[in-house]
Design a protein around this motif. Structure first.
Motif, PDB file in Angstrom:
ATOM      1  N   GLY A 176       0.815  -1.213   0.000  1.00 21.31           N
ATOM      2  CA  GLY A 176       0.000   0.000   0.000  1.00 21.31           C
ATOM      3  C   GLY A 176       0.843   1.254   0.000  1.00 21.31           C
ATOM      4  O   GLY A 176       0.554   2.220  -0.722  1.00 21.31           O
ATOM      5  N   LEU A 177       1.894   1.265   0.797  1.00 23.19           N
ATOM      6  CA  LEU A 177       2.801   2.409   0.824  1.00 23.19           C
ATOM      7  C   LEU A 177       3.483   2.597  -0.526  1.00 23.19           C
ATOM      8  O   LEU A 177       3.582   3.721  -1.026  1.00 23.19           O
ATOM      9  CB  LEU A 177       3.847   2.215   1.925  1.00 23.19           C
ATOM     10  N   ALA A 178       3.917   1.504  -1.129  1.00 23.38           N
ATOM     11  CA  ALA A 178       4.551   1.595  -2.450  1.00 23.38           C
ATOM     12  C   ALA A 178       3.559   2.096  -3.499  1.00 23.38           C
ATOM     13  O   ALA A 178       3.918   2.903  -4.364  1.00 23.38           O
ATOM     14  CB  ALA A 178       5.117   0.244  -2.857  1.00 23.38           C
ATOM     15  N   ALA A 179       2.309   1.656  -3.423  1.00 19.17           N
ATOM     16  CA  ALA A 179       1.294   2.108  -4.379  1.00 19.17           C
ATOM     17  C   ALA A 179       1.010   3.601  -4.221  1.00 19.17           C
ATOM     18  O   ALA A 179       0.843   4.322  -5.218  1.00 19.17           O
ATOM     19  CB  ALA A 179       0.009   1.304  -4.201  1.00 19.17           C
TER      20      ALA A 179
ATOM     21  N   LEU B 191       1.581   9.033  -6.229  1.00 18.51           N
ATOM     22  CA  LEU B 191       1.964  10.434  -6.068  1.00 18.51           C
ATOM     23  C   LEU B 191       3.065  10.837  -7.034  1.00 18.51           C
ATOM     24  O   LEU B 191       3.169  12.007  -7.407  1.00 18.51           O
ATOM     25  CB  LEU B 191       2.402  10.698  -4.627  1.00 18.51           C
ATOM     26  N   THR B 192       3.875   9.883  -7.443  1.00 19.52           N
ATOM     27  CA  THR B 192       4.920  10.184  -8.428  1.00 19.52           C
ATOM     28  C   THR B 192       4.318  10.384  -9.811  1.00 19.52           C
ATOM     29  O   THR B 192       4.695  11.305 -10.542  1.00 19.52           O
ATOM     30  CB  THR B 192       5.952   9.045  -8.475  1.00 19.52           C
ATOM     31  N   ILE B 193       3.372   9.521 -10.160  1.00 17.03           N
ATOM     32  CA  ILE B 193       2.751   9.623 -11.482  1.00 17.03           C
ATOM     33  C   ILE B 193       1.796  10.808 -11.556  1.00 17.03           C
ATOM     34  O   ILE B 193       1.768  11.539 -12.534  1.00 17.03           O
ATOM     35  CB  ILE B 193       2.015   8.305 -11.829  1.00 17.03           C
ATOM     36  N   LEU B 194       0.997  11.004 -10.529  1.00 19.26           N
ATOM     37  CA  LEU B 194       0.028  12.095 -10.486  1.00 19.26           C
ATOM     38  C   LEU B 194       0.426  13.066  -9.382  1.00 19.26           C
ATOM     39  O   LEU B 194      -0.084  12.991  -8.275  1.00 19.26           O
ATOM     40  CB  LEU B 194      -1.379  11.546 -10.224  1.00 19.26           C
ATOM     41  N   PRO B 195       1.320  13.989  -9.651  1.00 15.99           N
ATOM     42  CA  PRO B 195       1.787  14.888  -8.592  1.00 15.99           C
ATOM     43  C   PRO B 195       0.707  15.867  -8.162  1.00 15.99           C
ATOM     44  O   PRO B 195      -0.421  15.851  -8.647  1.00 15.99           O
ATOM     45  CB  PRO B 195       2.965  15.596  -9.230  1.00 15.99           C
ATOM     46  N   VAL B 196       1.081  16.755  -7.290  1.00 16.85           N
ATOM     47  CA  VAL B 196       0.141  17.691  -6.677  1.00 16.85           C
ATOM     48  C   VAL B 196      -0.424  18.655  -7.713  1.00 16.85           C
ATOM     49  O   VAL B 196      -1.397  19.346  -7.456  1.00 16.85           O
ATOM     50  CB  VAL B 196       0.838  18.443  -5.516  1.00 16.85           C
TER      51      VAL B 196
END
Length: 165
Positions: free
Chosen positions: A132-135, A140-145
């Motif tokens: 879950g943490l890795a997902a 968050l890396t693929i879809l940043p803020v």
């Protein structure tokens, strides 16, 4: 639990997390493959997704097998150690208050609880937490803020209030 069993338990948790992540990758690759194949592109455009889907499917099975193998190895060793300590505690034999069969049944049930704790509680929870943490990190890396500017986030995200007139 000695250090050697701790290392084996660590590998079992990592294998379980890898199996969970392979399952997530399988879902993502298969979903992308199905939606992209509906557009009927050339087969070469789908080849990476096809290979990824097969690799994730194979990896999921391999990692799950490794997790079960190492996890049960740790659990059975812990159960054997618990039984050994229990037998040593019963020496010298004393007259049991209960019948011999009842005492044996209780002893077997109590030592099997050690196996159930490791295989059914500790390993799946730790593997799911890591996966879950890795997902979340990948998401968050693929879809940043920067997705804050979308219309669904405009009410809650302070960065989008500057864009509204």
């Amino acid at each position: 639990m000695n250090r050697r069993m701790g290392v084996r338990l660590f590998w079992a948790v990592l294998a379980g997390a890898a199996a969970d992540l392979a399952g997530l990758g399988l879902i993502a690759a298969a979903a992308w493959l199905i939606t992209r194949a509906a557009e009927q592109p050339p087969l070469a455009a789908l080849s990476v997704a096809i290979v990824a889907t097969r690799a994730f499917a194979t990896g999921k099975g391999v990692f799950r097998y490794a997790e079960r193998l190492t996890g049960h190895d740790v659990a059975l060793r812990a159960q054997a150690g618990t039984r050994e300590r229990l037998y040593e505690a019963l020496i010298p034999p004393q007259r049991p208050r209960h019948g011999g069969a009842d005492l044996l049944s209780r002893m077997v049930d109590d030592t099997e609880a050690v196996q159930d704790l490791l295989v059914r509680c500790l390993l799946p929870a730790a593997a799911a937490a890591i996966a879950g943490l890795a997902a979340v990190v990948v998401g968050l890396t693929i879809l940043p803020v920067s997705t804050c500017s979308s219309s669904c986030w405009s009410r809650w995200c302070p960065c989008s209030s500057a864009h509204t007139s």
